[in-house]
Scaffold this motif. Sequence first.
Motif, PDB file in Angstrom:
ATOM      1  N   TRP A 246       0.829  -1.214   0.000  1.00 13.93           N
ATOM      2  CA  TRP A 246       0.000   0.000   0.000  1.00 13.93           C
ATOM      3  C   TRP A 246       0.853   1.249   0.000  1.00 13.93           C
ATOM      4  O   TRP A 246       0.486   2.268  -0.561  1.00 13.93           O
ATOM      5  CB  TRP A 246      -0.968  -0.024   1.182  1.00 13.93           C
ATOM      6  CG  TRP A 246      -1.984  -1.104   1.015  1.00 13.93           C
ATOM      7  CD1 TRP A 246      -2.056  -2.276   1.720  1.00 13.93           C
ATOM      8  CD2 TRP A 246      -3.037  -1.154   0.055  1.00 13.93           C
ATOM      9  NE1 TRP A 246      -3.086  -3.034   1.248  1.00 13.93           N
ATOM     10  CE2 TRP A 246      -3.710  -2.377   0.230  1.00 13.93           C
ATOM     11  CE3 TRP A 246      -3.475  -0.286  -0.946  1.00 13.93           C
ATOM     12  CZ2 TRP A 246      -4.794  -2.752  -0.552  1.00 13.93           C
ATOM     13  CZ3 TRP A 246      -4.556  -0.658  -1.726  1.00 13.93           C
ATOM     14  CH2 TRP A 246      -5.194  -1.880  -1.518  1.00 13.93           C
ATOM     15  N   GLN A 247       2.029   1.150   0.626  1.00 14.53           N
ATOM     16  CA  GLN A 247       2.934   2.290   0.576  1.00 14.53           C
ATOM     17  C   GLN A 247       3.361   2.569  -0.858  1.00 14.53           C
ATOM     18  O   GLN A 247       3.426   3.716  -1.289  1.00 14.53           O
ATOM     19  CB  GLN A 247       4.169   2.009   1.425  1.00 14.53           C
ATOM     20  CG  GLN A 247       3.975   2.333   2.890  1.00 14.53           C
ATOM     21  CD  GLN A 247       5.085   1.711   3.709  1.00 14.53           C
ATOM     22  OE1 GLN A 247       5.194   0.477   3.765  1.00 14.53           O
ATOM     23  NE2 GLN A 247       5.898   2.527   4.314  1.00 14.53           N
ATOM     24  N   SER A 248       3.663   1.502  -1.600  1.00  9.37           N
ATOM     25  CA  SER A 248       4.126   1.721  -2.962  1.00  9.37           C
ATOM     26  C   SER A 248       2.981   2.210  -3.844  1.00  9.37           C
ATOM     27  O   SER A 248       3.182   2.978  -4.776  1.00  9.37           O
ATOM     28  CB  SER A 248       4.755   0.440  -3.530  1.00  9.37           C
ATOM     29  OG  SER A 248       3.771  -0.505  -3.812  1.00  9.37           O
ATOM     30  N   VAL A 249       1.747   1.778  -3.541  1.00  8.81           N
ATOM     31  CA  VAL A 249       0.596   2.307  -4.271  1.00  8.81           C
ATOM     32  C   VAL A 249       0.465   3.807  -4.003  1.00  8.81           C
ATOM     33  O   VAL A 249       0.301   4.619  -4.919  1.00  8.81           O
ATOM     34  CB  VAL A 249      -0.702   1.571  -3.855  1.00  8.81           C
ATOM     35  CG1 VAL A 249      -1.927   2.287  -4.416  1.00  8.81           C
ATOM     36  CG2 VAL A 249      -0.672   0.139  -4.340  1.00  8.81           C
ATOM     37  N   GLY A 250       0.601   4.186  -2.748  1.00  6.01           N
ATOM     38  CA  GLY A 250       0.517   5.597  -2.377  1.00  6.01           C
ATOM     39  C   GLY A 250       1.589   6.421  -3.060  1.00  6.01           C
ATOM     40  O   GLY A 250       1.337   7.500  -3.592  1.00  6.01           O
ATOM     41  N   TYR A 251       2.796   5.861  -3.108  1.00  5.41           N
ATOM     42  CA  TYR A 251       3.910   6.552  -3.752  1.00  5.41           C
ATOM     43  C   TYR A 251       3.593   6.814  -5.224  1.00  5.41           C
ATOM     44  O   TYR A 251       3.762   7.902  -5.743  1.00  5.41           O
ATOM     45  CB  TYR A 251       5.158   5.692  -3.612  1.00  5.41           C
ATOM     46  CG  TYR A 251       6.357   6.225  -4.342  1.00  5.41           C
ATOM     47  CD1 TYR A 251       7.193   7.166  -3.752  1.00  5.41           C
ATOM     48  CD2 TYR A 251       6.658   5.782  -5.631  1.00  5.41           C
ATOM     49  CE1 TYR A 251       8.289   7.665  -4.419  1.00  5.41           C
ATOM     50  CE2 TYR A 251       7.754   6.275  -6.311  1.00  5.41           C
ATOM     51  CZ  TYR A 251       8.564   7.210  -5.710  1.00  5.41           C
ATOM     52  OH  TYR A 251       9.653   7.700  -6.372  1.00  5.41           O
ATOM     53  N   ARG A 252       3.087   5.776  -5.893  1.00  9.20           N
ATOM     54  CA  ARG A 252       2.749   5.899  -7.308  1.00  9.20           C
ATOM     55  C   ARG A 252       1.681   6.963  -7.527  1.00  9.20           C
ATOM     56  O   ARG A 252       1.745   7.756  -8.442  1.00  9.20           O
ATOM     57  CB  ARG A 252       2.232   4.554  -7.810  1.00  9.20           C
ATOM     58  CG  ARG A 252       2.987   4.010  -8.967  1.00  9.20           C
ATOM     59  CD  ARG A 252       2.555   2.595  -9.154  1.00  9.20           C
ATOM     60  NE  ARG A 252       3.219   1.756  -8.170  1.00  9.20           N
ATOM     61  CZ  ARG A 252       4.178   0.911  -8.509  1.00  9.20           C
ATOM     62  NH1 ARG A 252       4.506   0.785  -9.771  1.00  9.20           N
ATOM     63  NH2 ARG A 252       4.769   0.197  -7.605  1.00  9.20           N
ATOM     64  N   LEU A 253       0.677   6.945  -6.640  1.00 10.73           N
ATOM     65  CA  LEU A 253      -0.428   7.900  -6.783  1.00 10.73           C
ATOM     66  C   LEU A 253       0.072   9.335  -6.600  1.00 10.73           C
ATOM     67  O   LEU A 253      -0.336  10.238  -7.325  1.00 10.73           O
ATOM     68  CB  LEU A 253      -1.527   7.596  -5.767  1.00 10.73           C
ATOM     69  CG  LEU A 253      -2.561   6.555  -6.191  1.00 10.73           C
ATOM     70  CD1 LEU A 253      -3.581   6.353  -5.088  1.00 10.73           C
ATOM     71  CD2 LEU A 253      -3.257   6.983  -7.479  1.00 10.73           C
ATOM     72  N   ARG A 254       0.958   9.516  -5.629  1.00 18.30           N
ATOM     73  CA  ARG A 254       1.440  10.880  -5.365  1.00 18.30           C
ATOM     74  C   ARG A 254       2.200  11.443  -6.556  1.00 18.30           C
ATOM     75  O   ARG A 254       2.350  12.641  -6.699  1.00 18.30           O
ATOM     76  CB  ARG A 254       2.331  10.882  -4.127  1.00 18.30           C
ATOM     77  CG  ARG A 254       1.575  10.916  -2.813  1.00 18.30           C
ATOM     78  CD  ARG A 254       2.461  11.405  -1.675  1.00 18.30           C
ATOM     79  NE  ARG A 254       3.629  10.550  -1.473  1.00 18.30           N
ATOM     80  CZ  ARG A 254       3.577   9.362  -0.860  1.00 18.30           C
ATOM     81  NH1 ARG A 254       2.442   8.896  -0.426  1.00 18.30           N
ATOM     82  NH2 ARG A 254       4.671   8.653  -0.686  1.00 18.30           N
ATOM     83  N   HIS A 255       2.712  10.565  -7.403  1.00 23.37           N
ATOM     84  CA  HIS A 255       3.486  11.059  -8.536  1.00 23.37           C
ATOM     85  C   HIS A 255       2.704  11.031  -9.840  1.00 23.37           C
ATOM     86  O   HIS A 255       3.258  11.221 -10.907  1.00 23.37           O
ATOM     87  CB  HIS A 255       4.773  10.241  -8.662  1.00 23.37           C
ATOM     88  CG  HIS A 255       5.735  10.518  -7.564  1.00 23.37           C
ATOM     89  ND1 HIS A 255       5.573  10.004  -6.300  1.00 23.37           N
ATOM     90  CD2 HIS A 255       6.841  11.301  -7.515  1.00 23.37           C
ATOM     91  CE1 HIS A 255       6.557  10.436  -5.528  1.00 23.37           C
ATOM     92  NE2 HIS A 255       7.323  11.224  -6.233  1.00 23.37           N
TER      93      HIS A 255
END
Lengths: 304, 350
Positions: free
Chosen positions: A30-39
């Motif tokens: 979920w952290q990596s999903v969040g990271y992707r979304l933020r960018h």
Amino acid sequence: MNKPVALAVAEIPADSDFDGAPATKVRGYWQSVGYRLRHDWVTLGFGVIVLLIVLAAVFAPLIAPFSPYAQSIIGRLKPFGWRGHPWGTDELGRDMMSRLIYGGRISLMMGLVPVVIATMIGGTLGVIGGFAGKVANTAIMRTMDVFYAFPSILLAVAISGAMGGGIVNGIISLSLVFTPAMCRVAETATAQVKNLDYIEAARASGAGTLTIIRHHVLGNVLGPVFIYASSLVSVSILLASGLSFLGLGVQPPEPDWGLMLSTLRQSLYVDPLGCALPGIAIFITSICFNLVSDGIRAAMDVRI
Amino acid sequence: MSATVQAKPYVDGRDRGGAAQPMLIAKELQRHFKVKGAGKGAVVRAVDGVSFTLFKGETLGVVGESGCGKSTLARVLLHLVLPDSGDLVFDGDTVGETRGISVADLRRQVQMVFQDSYSSLNPRMPVQDSVAFGPMVNGKSKAESRRIAQDILVKVGLRPDLFGPRYPHELSGGQKQRVNIARALAVGPRMVILDEAVSALDKSVEAQVLNLLRELKRTLNLTYLFISHDLNVVRYISDRVLVMYLGQVVELGPAADVFAKARHPYTQALLGSRLSMDSSKRIESPPIVGDPPSPINPPSGCRFRTRCPHAEAVCEAEMPTLGQWEDRSSHVAACHMTNAQSGHSLAGTA
Ligand SMILES: Nc1ncnc2c1ncn2[C@@H]1O[C@H](COP(=O)(O)OP(=O)(O)OP(=O)(O)O)[C@@H](O)[C@H]1O
Ligand SMILES: [Mg+2]
């Protein structure tokens, strides 16, 4: 020959710290999903619009310049800016902007509530169907297939027509329309993980079916289910507007975009811009939800 | 009893029959799978009358070609796949019988490391949670389970602070397999089934994991059933070897004996097909010819006869039996040539 193995064994001590070396940054799914979304600027941008629409709907009483129900015989179908009505008035002299803002409340509710209900019912049935044996699976999935046979708009119209108009009946009929597809998505995701070794390993460590579903199945089903549900929101908004337009959903004098589109229709030649406003609202809301859902899907589609 | 993962005293508290009683006895285990599209009633005879004895503290290697039923046998032993017939006796107790041992109890004492290290770990779960899952479902508290997981990760050579929070895709193949081993050991088993536990690893990592397995076996007093198609690995780790062909046991005996003087032509062929580094040790007899016959319609009589250089009429007419074995040193083979009365022209020579 056991030579090669024996040699290699001799060379590398068992307690070699070979496995201690790589210290990469640990990032959960979920952290990596969040990271992707933020960018993802496109998704972020449309997400902001969705947020504005939601905020406007929530704080409608504070924002709306007039009451959405206040009529005026003399002020009907007035243009933008007429006597402080920023977007003019409708065919009964009610303030267009206020009605559109309040209409967002109903549209968002009609977009979200049926999807949430369908996700809970369809998701549960799908996980049961995917995990249970052949008989239960067949029973559940064939029942769902019956609903599948009809196009969703026809089904929604038929159910709403049979039960009569109104918001609650609209929500029920839309929930029924979305449940089979949701069930199918959950069933597919469940069936995919059901036969993986880690489920079998969990069974081998003594876990019961419910424990396995809770710890090992739900996490893998939630992703696809959430992605699909988010894509259904815009469909639900559109279908609800369609029902209202046909007189099967929200009833007058409630401010609803689909209903507004229907009643303003007669004034198309007098006030084309005013007529278009509810349509534009529906369009912007559904496309923003759609693009955000696409962005979320892309961010969650990680090969892991 | 203290935590299950601590090094146990030599005598296991759960030991019932003493060192002489076999850990596991399989009697005529059979499991057929229905196949679709191969005619009515067609079945794959994945496990077809398998009997063997697994003694306490030993490592029994299981070898055979791909598809001969090794993984199915492993699953049947844990009752992950139910046997059609046959008996399983664990430390003197028949599995699944009212007066014997329940499947749940069996699974607390027998664990398995699965063939595919990738699909046998939940991709959405940090590996420490995967390891702690077993103790947790067996009644340990969350904190206790986590502590057991940390201990066992240390035992398999992974630093818990570094690797525990990671997800499987953040680990190498060797590290994943270590986690799988840790997951199996966390429950505190007495016996571990290792299904191709090192097959997907490259040679140096394979050697590390094999060493680890030996070490764990010694410190935790384990019994292994070690499945592999790599004869070198089996020879390195096994005390005894069981050779399977098309769902049946064709040879069973001490590893040294089997590798030095195989009695069954199939074992001989398997050994002959091994790549040998040492040219003087290369076996002269031809390697196995042809593909294995279909497990749906296996040949009558001896299943290996279609590929056997010594096949005769008796091989077609009668299915050879494995014969009786008494103890760890018995070396038996299901071949007519091992039986002086069989009527085979080479009878009594193998
Ligand atoms: N669930 C199942 N349904 C139908 N057939 C199966 C099933 N599981 C295994 N089989 C069949 O049983 C036979 C034995 O399979 P198994 O996986 O036990 O082989 P294996 O010896 O482990 O092979 P490998 O070395 O490739 O892992 C195969 O022919 C396989 O197709
Ligand atoms: Mg296998």
